[in-house]
Write a protein that holds these residues in place. Structure first.
Motif, PDB file in Angstrom:
ATOM      1  N   ARG A   1       0.354  -7.599  -3.036  1.00 46.28           N
ATOM      2  CA  ARG A   1      -0.258  -8.424  -1.728  1.00 46.28           C
ATOM      3  C   ARG A   1      -0.409  -9.923  -2.283  1.00 46.28           C
ATOM      4  O   ARG A   1      -1.113 -10.100  -3.346  1.00 46.28           O
ATOM      5  CB  ARG A   1      -1.567  -7.947  -1.401  1.00 46.28           C
TER       6      ARG A   1
ATOM      7  N   GLY B   1      -6.216   9.964   4.256  1.00 49.90           N
ATOM      8  CA  GLY B   1      -6.193   9.687   2.651  1.00 49.90           C
ATOM      9  C   GLY B   1      -7.134   8.859   2.570  1.00 49.90           C
ATOM     10  O   GLY B   1      -7.743   8.087   3.040  1.00 49.90           O
ATOM     11  N   PHE B   2      -6.847   8.252   1.135  1.00 46.49           N
ATOM     12  CA  PHE B   2      -7.770   7.136   0.496  1.00 46.49           C
ATOM     13  C   PHE B   2      -7.025   6.481  -0.565  1.00 46.49           C
ATOM     14  O   PHE B   2      -6.142   7.045  -1.135  1.00 46.49           O
ATOM     15  CB  PHE B   2      -9.175   7.346   0.177  1.00 46.49           C
TER      16      PHE B   2
ATOM     17  N   VAL C   1     -14.718  -0.133  -3.795  1.00 48.66           N
ATOM     18  CA  VAL C   1     -13.774   0.258  -4.870  1.00 48.66           C
ATOM     19  C   VAL C   1     -12.802   1.185  -4.236  1.00 48.66           C
ATOM     20  O   VAL C   1     -11.483   1.275  -4.641  1.00 48.66           O
ATOM     21  CB  VAL C   1     -14.701   1.349  -5.878  1.00 48.66           C
TER      22      VAL C   1
ATOM     23  N   THR D   1       0.268   4.346   1.804  1.00 48.52           N
ATOM     24  CA  THR D   1       0.280   5.385   2.977  1.00 48.52           C
ATOM     25  C   THR D   1       1.644   5.513   3.643  1.00 48.52           C
ATOM     26  O   THR D   1       2.201   6.710   4.076  1.00 48.52           O
ATOM     27  CB  THR D   1      -0.899   5.298   3.915  1.00 48.52           C
TER      28      THR D   1
ATOM     29  N   GLY E   1      -8.500   1.050  -5.950  1.00 51.38           N
ATOM     30  CA  GLY E   1      -8.056   0.089  -6.971  1.00 51.38           C
ATOM     31  C   GLY E   1      -8.418   0.410  -8.258  1.00 51.38           C
ATOM     32  O   GLY E   1      -9.608   0.303  -8.762  1.00 51.38           O
TER      33      GLY E   1
ATOM     34  N   PHE F   1      -6.212  -8.996  -7.128  1.00 58.57           N
ATOM     35  CA  PHE F   1      -4.877  -9.444  -7.559  1.00 58.57           C
ATOM     36  C   PHE F   1      -3.680  -9.473  -6.901  1.00 58.57           C
ATOM     37  O   PHE F   1      -3.736  -8.962  -5.563  1.00 58.57           O
ATOM     38  CB  PHE F   1      -4.671  -8.548  -8.882  1.00 58.57           C
TER      39      PHE F   1
ATOM     40  N   TYR G   1      -3.381   1.404  11.179  1.00 57.16           N
ATOM     41  CA  TYR G   1      -3.096   2.741  11.615  1.00 57.16           C
ATOM     42  C   TYR G   1      -4.097   4.009  11.752  1.00 57.16           C
ATOM     43  O   TYR G   1      -4.103   4.895  11.953  1.00 57.16           O
ATOM     44  CB  TYR G   1      -2.063   3.236  10.644  1.00 57.16           C
ATOM     45  N   TYR G   2      -5.410   3.216  11.185  1.00 61.35           N
ATOM     46  CA  TYR G   2      -6.675   4.275  11.296  1.00 61.35           C
ATOM     47  C   TYR G   2      -6.985   4.922  12.863  1.00 61.35           C
ATOM     48  O   TYR G   2      -6.796   4.002  13.827  1.00 61.35           O
ATOM     49  CB  TYR G   2      -7.636   3.642  10.564  1.00 61.35           C
TER      50      TYR G   2
ATOM     51  N   GLY H   1     -11.495  -8.777  -9.241  1.00 59.99           N
ATOM     52  CA  GLY H   1     -11.277  -7.652  -8.716  1.00 59.99           C
ATOM     53  C   GLY H   1     -10.054  -7.813  -7.332  1.00 59.99           C
ATOM     54  O   GLY H   1      -9.980  -6.995  -6.683  1.00 59.99           O
TER      55      GLY H   1
ATOM     56  N   GLU I   1      -3.060  11.566   0.130  1.00 57.65           N
ATOM     57  CA  GLU I   1      -2.890  11.532   1.408  1.00 57.65           C
ATOM     58  C   GLU I   1      -2.674  13.153   1.718  1.00 57.65           C
ATOM     59  O   GLU I   1      -1.867  14.033   1.136  1.00 57.65           O
ATOM     60  CB  GLU I   1      -1.512  10.817   1.785  1.00 57.65           C
TER      61      GLU I   1
ATOM     62  N   GLU J   1       0.908  -1.300  -0.039  1.00 54.69           N
ATOM     63  CA  GLU J   1       0.007   0.078  -0.014  1.00 54.69           C
ATOM     64  C   GLU J   1       0.773   1.159   0.076  1.00 54.69           C
ATOM     65  O   GLU J   1       2.029   1.022   0.179  1.00 54.69           O
ATOM     66  CB  GLU J   1      -0.843   0.151   1.145  1.00 54.69           C
TER      67      GLU J   1
ATOM     68  N   GLU K   1      -2.419 -12.369  -2.070  1.00 51.46           N
ATOM     69  CA  GLU K   1      -3.624 -12.769  -1.575  1.00 51.46           C
ATOM     70  C   GLU K   1      -4.400 -13.776  -2.970  1.00 51.46           C
ATOM     71  O   GLU K   1      -3.786 -14.024  -3.901  1.00 51.46           O
ATOM     72  CB  GLU K   1      -4.844 -11.653  -1.894  1.00 51.46           C
TER      73      GLU K   1
ATOM     74  N   PHE L   1      -1.766  -5.176  -8.024  1.00 51.62           N
ATOM     75  CA  PHE L   1      -2.597  -4.174  -8.479  1.00 51.62           C
ATOM     76  C   PHE L   1      -2.173  -2.957  -8.219  1.00 51.62           C
ATOM     77  O   PHE L   1      -1.253  -2.639  -7.944  1.00 51.62           O
ATOM     78  CB  PHE L   1      -3.870  -4.675  -7.675  1.00 51.62           C
TER      79      PHE L   1
ATOM     80  N   ARG M   1     -11.884  -1.234   8.674  1.00 56.97           N
ATOM     81  CA  ARG M   1     -10.514  -1.148   7.690  1.00 56.97           C
ATOM     82  C   ARG M   1      -9.664  -2.225   8.390  1.00 56.97           C
ATOM     83  O   ARG M   1      -9.372  -2.660   9.352  1.00 56.97           O
ATOM     84  CB  ARG M   1      -9.935   0.069   7.606  1.00 56.97           C
TER      85      ARG M   1
ATOM     86  N   GLN N   1      -3.087   1.216  -7.163  1.00 54.57           N
ATOM     87  CA  GLN N   1      -3.890   2.116  -6.608  1.00 54.57           C
ATOM     88  C   GLN N   1      -3.572   3.410  -7.052  1.00 54.57           C
ATOM     89  O   GLN N   1      -2.334   3.827  -7.537  1.00 54.57           O
ATOM     90  CB  GLN N   1      -3.608   2.004  -5.203  1.00 54.57           C
TER      91      GLN N   1
HETATM   92  P1  HAM Z   1      -6.959  -0.735   1.355  1.00 55.82           P
HETATM   93  O1  HAM Z   1      -8.551  -0.705   1.711  1.00 55.82           O
HETATM   94  O2  HAM Z   1      -6.099  -1.870   1.803  1.00 55.82           O
HETATM   95  O3  HAM Z   1      -6.376   0.945   1.850  1.00 55.82           O
HETATM   96  O4  HAM Z   1      -6.917  -0.667  -0.271  1.00 55.82           O
HETATM   97  C1  HAM Z   1      -7.391   0.411  -1.037  1.00 55.82           C
HETATM   98  C2  HAM Z   1      -8.075  -0.358  -2.244  1.00 55.82           C
HETATM   99  O5  HAM Z   1      -7.086  -0.993  -2.922  1.00 55.82           O
HETATM  100  C3  HAM Z   1      -9.250  -1.164  -1.985  1.00 55.82           C
HETATM  101  O6  HAM Z   1     -10.480  -0.765  -1.919  1.00 55.82           O
HETATM  102  C4  HAM Z   1      -9.159  -1.980  -3.211  1.00 55.82           C
HETATM  103  O7  HAM Z   1     -10.115  -1.185  -4.312  1.00 55.82           O
HETATM  104  C5  HAM Z   1      -7.592  -2.041  -3.731  1.00 55.82           C
HETATM  105  N1  HAM Z   1      -7.206  -3.199  -3.455  1.00 55.82           N
HETATM  106  C6  HAM Z   1      -6.646  -3.592  -2.407  1.00 55.82           C
HETATM  107  N2  HAM Z   1      -6.223  -4.825  -2.353  1.00 55.82           N
HETATM  108  C7  HAM Z   1      -6.359  -5.098  -3.671  1.00 55.82           C
HETATM  109  C8  HAM Z   1      -6.047  -6.506  -4.412  1.00 55.82           C
HETATM  110  N3  HAM Z   1      -5.373  -7.443  -3.830  1.00 55.82           N
HETATM  111  N4  HAM Z   1      -6.418  -6.541  -5.955  1.00 55.82           N
HETATM  112  C9  HAM Z   1      -7.102  -5.463  -6.350  1.00 55.82           C
HETATM  113  N5  HAM Z   1      -7.471  -4.211  -5.546  1.00 55.82           N
HETATM  114  C10 HAM Z   1      -6.999  -4.248  -4.313  1.00 55.82           C
HETATM  115  C11 HAM Z   1      -5.187   1.053   1.735  1.00 55.82           C
HETATM  116  O8  HAM Z   1      -4.529   0.367   0.816  1.00 55.82           O
HETATM  117  C12 HAM Z   1      -4.854   2.279   2.604  1.00 55.82           C
HETATM  118  N6  HAM Z   1      -3.353   2.717   1.863  1.00 55.82           N
HETATM  119  C13 HAM Z   1      -5.854   3.246   1.742  1.00 55.82           C
HETATM  120  C14 HAM Z   1      -5.377   4.755   2.445  1.00 55.82           C
HETATM  121  C15 HAM Z   1      -4.804   5.847   2.151  1.00 55.82           C
HETATM  122  N7  HAM Z   1      -6.123   5.047   3.784  1.00 55.82           N
HETATM  123  C16 HAM Z   1      -5.393   6.311   4.077  1.00 55.82           C
HETATM  124  N8  HAM Z   1      -4.850   6.695   2.929  1.00 55.82           N
END
Ligand code: HAM
Length: 427
Positions: free
Chosen positions: A112, A302-303, A280, A83, A306, A121, A261-262, A119, A130, A81, A114, A124, A257, A126
């Protein structure tokens, strides 16, 4: 022997890559409107950054990281990720010494381990934002509204915004104790994973997708009922700002979540037209993260979204993105002399700003015309000995079938006329 791309990774080929470019273009334009600037951090970091930042007892750190030892014996992890890296960079580069808040965005691959499915992978992509250095609830609303507006730019509908507050380091532990007591009482009704989570990280139980746990989760004490005064006020204020922007939301007490860290605001946007992986994007505040990874008390929110999931939403809602593959002119060649002139003209046209192409397989005129079709050329021109000798050729409009005889020596001017019309030529 034939190689396949590793499981859970994808090649992004044309014409699909045009959609990616379009999404990236909208991202850059819209995020710039909100005054977010691009940051690019390394694809890999020291493993400890993610262990400390995301949390040891999270699925990401426990099971999903691509971690390896480099040749110098350091533990390296492909970023799961963005952040933690952004905060590491913010601290390392002492950006806190500048006027705040700092508003960054990023676009790039994450990794990751997974189980791949629609949806989901292993590599993937992002795009994320932030905003670091302010605890103002208005900034929470700005971030959420940016995310919503971004999705609306693509014409997406039926999106639901889920909102929660996960409290702070003073009120959350008290809530976690209450939750733990409740879970212990209902232990027998939980799945095996959740049984082990009770001790290790009870909040994760609220996240469990196993049907078996649903009734226990639904009746669990809610964190919003256990917030301290400050967090409660912050959460109300975020809602007030969202109301000002007329953004609808559902308060979802189960939304905790998957990253540790939240603090305070947590949110996700779901698309009901997607299957199991229907989130999403997700994000929230992480006021304790900078302290965890660098010892400085700096708030942030932040957010991340994917891109693969965004594309699935776009597809599920039958939205055609305004992308079109195509070139302005395809030069069809007959004979070696004509090829040389065509090659020169092709270069000249490109240097003038036209998208053009020629044949590189010495094919028949018929096959070359097929290529022009496949490339979605607006115009074609046929160039042979006669055309060179007489300084005359025929340009064909591939859409209408109209043909026009022109002087070859004025091809550039003719193309300007055809492609841009009178105005551009007069400029
Ligand atoms: P997260 O919820 O782990 O948050 O991932 C954010 C988005 O990344 C998910 O909603 C999804 O759309 C996409 N995503 C996550 N894992 C996968 C995967 N294996 N394959 C495809 N898409 C995926 C974060 O990563 C935080 N860093 C978000 C954040 C930013 N919070 C604060 N700032």
């Amino acid at each position: 022997m034939q190689f396949n791309a590793p499981r859970g990774t994808n090649d992004i080929l044309p014409p699909a890559s045009l959609k990616w470019q379009y999404i990236e273009k909208i991202t850059r334009e819209l995020f710039a409107d909100y005054n977010y600037e691009e940051i690019r951090t390394p694809i890999f970091e020291y493993t400890e950054l993610f262990q400390r930042g995301i949390g040891e007892v999270t699925d990401i750190v426990e099971k999903e990281m691509y971690t390896f030892e480099d040749k110098g014996g350091r533990s390296i992890t492909l970023r799961p990720e963005g952040t933690a890296s952004v905060i590491r960079s913010f601290l390392e580069n002492k950006i806190y010494g500048q006027a705040q808040p700092t508003k960054y965005y990023y676009i790039g691959p994450m990794f990751r381990y997974e189980r791949p499915q629609s949806g989901r992978f292993r590599q993937f992509h992002q795009l994320g934002v932030e905003a670091v250095g302010s605890n103002d609830p208005a900034l929470d609303a700005e971030i959420i509204s940016l995310g919503m507006r971004f999705l609306l730019k693509f014409g997406l509908e039926d999106l639901s915004l889920h909102l929660n507050s996960v409290g702070c380091k003073s009120c959350r532990p008290k809530y976690v104790d209450v939750l733990k007591d409740y879970l212990i009482k209902n232990r027998d009704l939980l799945c095996d994973d959740c049984k082990s989570r009770i001790e290790r990280n009870p909040l994760r139980v609220l996240d469990c997708k196993n049907e078996r746990c649903h009734s226990v989760i639904n009746d669990a004490p809610k964190i919003v009922d256990h917030l301290c005064g400050e967090c409660d006020e912050h959460f109300s204020s975020v809602q007030e700002y969202l109301d000002i922007l007329k953004i609808d939301y559902n308060i979802n007490p189960k939304l905790v979540r998957g990253l540790d860290y939240y603090t305070n605001t947590a949110f996700e946007i779901k698309d009901s037209s997607l299957g199991a992986q229907n989130t999403v994007f997700g994000g929230g505040r992480y006021n304790g993260l900078a302290e965890e990874v660098g010892g400085k008390d700096i708030p942030g929110i932040g957010f991340a979204l994917g891109i693969e999931r965004l594309l699935l939403s776009i597809e599920a809602q039958n939205i055609e993105l305004p992308v079109e593959k195509g070139i302005d002119l395809y030069i069809t060649v007959i004979g070696e002399n004509a090829k040389k002139e065509a090659f020169r003209l092709n270069d000249l046209l490109r240097n003038t700003g036209f998208k053009t192409d020629i044949d590189y397989l010495n094919r028949s005129v018929r096959s070359q015309m097929k290529s022009a079709d496949r490339m979605n050329a607006d115009y074609t021109i046929i160039l042979g000995e006669d055309e060179l000798k007489n300084d005359s050729a025929t340009i064909r409009n591939m859409k209408t079938g109209d043909e026009k005889s022109i002087k070859l020596s004025s091809l550039i001017e003719e193309m300007k006329q055809l492609v841009y019309g009178e105005e551009k030529q007069d400029e």
